[in-house]
Enzyme design. Sequence first.
Site, PDB file in Angstrom:
ATOM      1  N   HIS A  46      20.613  37.663  40.865  1.00  0.00           N
ATOM      2  CA  HIS A  46      19.161  37.636  41.041  1.00  0.00           C
ATOM      3  C   HIS A  46      18.532  38.582  40.015  1.00  0.00           C
ATOM      4  O   HIS A  46      19.188  39.517  39.541  1.00  0.00           O
ATOM      5  CB  HIS A  46      18.781  38.086  42.458  1.00  0.00           C
ATOM      6  CG  HIS A  46      19.101  37.067  43.517  1.00  0.00           C
ATOM      7  ND1 HIS A  46      18.743  37.219  44.829  1.00  0.00           N
ATOM      8  CD2 HIS A  46      19.749  35.875  43.422  1.00  0.00           C
ATOM      9  CE1 HIS A  46      19.155  36.151  45.520  1.00  0.00           C
ATOM     10  NE2 HIS A  46      19.778  35.330  44.687  1.00  0.00           N
ATOM     11  N   GLU A  48      16.475  41.003  40.240  1.00  0.00           N
ATOM     12  CA  GLU A  48      16.496  42.431  40.594  1.00  0.00           C
ATOM     13  C   GLU A  48      17.874  43.034  40.333  1.00  0.00           C
ATOM     14  O   GLU A  48      17.997  44.150  39.829  1.00  0.00           O
ATOM     15  CB  GLU A  48      16.169  42.622  42.088  1.00  0.00           C
ATOM     16  CG  GLU A  48      14.842  42.062  42.525  1.00  0.00           C
ATOM     17  CD  GLU A  48      14.975  40.649  43.087  1.00  0.00           C
ATOM     18  OE1 GLU A  48      15.619  39.799  42.439  1.00  0.00           O
ATOM     19  OE2 GLU A  48      14.414  40.398  44.158  1.00  0.00           O
ATOM     20  N   CYS A  76      15.151  39.505  48.300  1.00  0.00           N
ATOM     21  CA  CYS A  76      15.933  39.031  49.451  1.00  0.00           C
ATOM     22  C   CYS A  76      16.684  40.221  50.061  1.00  0.00           C
ATOM     23  O   CYS A  76      16.601  41.349  49.559  1.00  0.00           O
ATOM     24  CB  CYS A  76      16.912  37.945  49.002  1.00  0.00           C
ATOM     25  SG  CYS A  76      18.257  38.580  47.980  1.00  0.00           S
TER      26      CYS A  76
HETATM   27 ZN   LIG Z   1      17.712  38.714  45.722  1.00  0.00          ZN
END
Ligand SMILES: [Zn+2]
Length: 166
Positions: A46, A48, A76
């Site tokens: 992801h 991040e 998330c």
């Molecule tokens: Zn994530």
Amino acid sequence: MALAQAAADEARAAGEVPVGAVLVRGDEVIATGFNHPIGAHDPSAHAEMVALRAAAQVAQNYRLPGCELYVTLEPCLMCAGAIMHARIARVVFGARDPKTGACGSVVDAFANPQLNHHTEVTGGVLESECGAALKSFFAERRRASREARAAARAGVGAQSKPGEPL
Ligand SMILES: [Zn+2]
């Protein structure tokens, strides 16, 4: 956030869901990352996570105190966990994620007082712009899959004439 949006455009260019992240300390950009789990064969790729990994390498430290993470989509649970482990001071996100958002949309990981690090969270920054990039990506993908199905049907029609070269 504009830099995070530019990183999201990189994800889109790679055919991945367009999410981008930027890690800053004060005015200094430490790292950027874009979402690419498909290309990397990595469920943790992801935006991040990519930015956190790169920043930790730059800092030569798995903890990144005093840093702020800007991301175009609500983090998330996995990313929220990594953000806490890295001791990020503040997260600023754009669009809310009603399916996997862990900053209040589905769960609120940062509001749990038993999780010991307290990252400040600001959501909804350039929310409509960040959300529009995601909406147009999914609309484009649905259109492409409709066209692929239509082409497949046309292909089946052509194959149904035995003996004819395709
Ligand atoms: Zn994530």
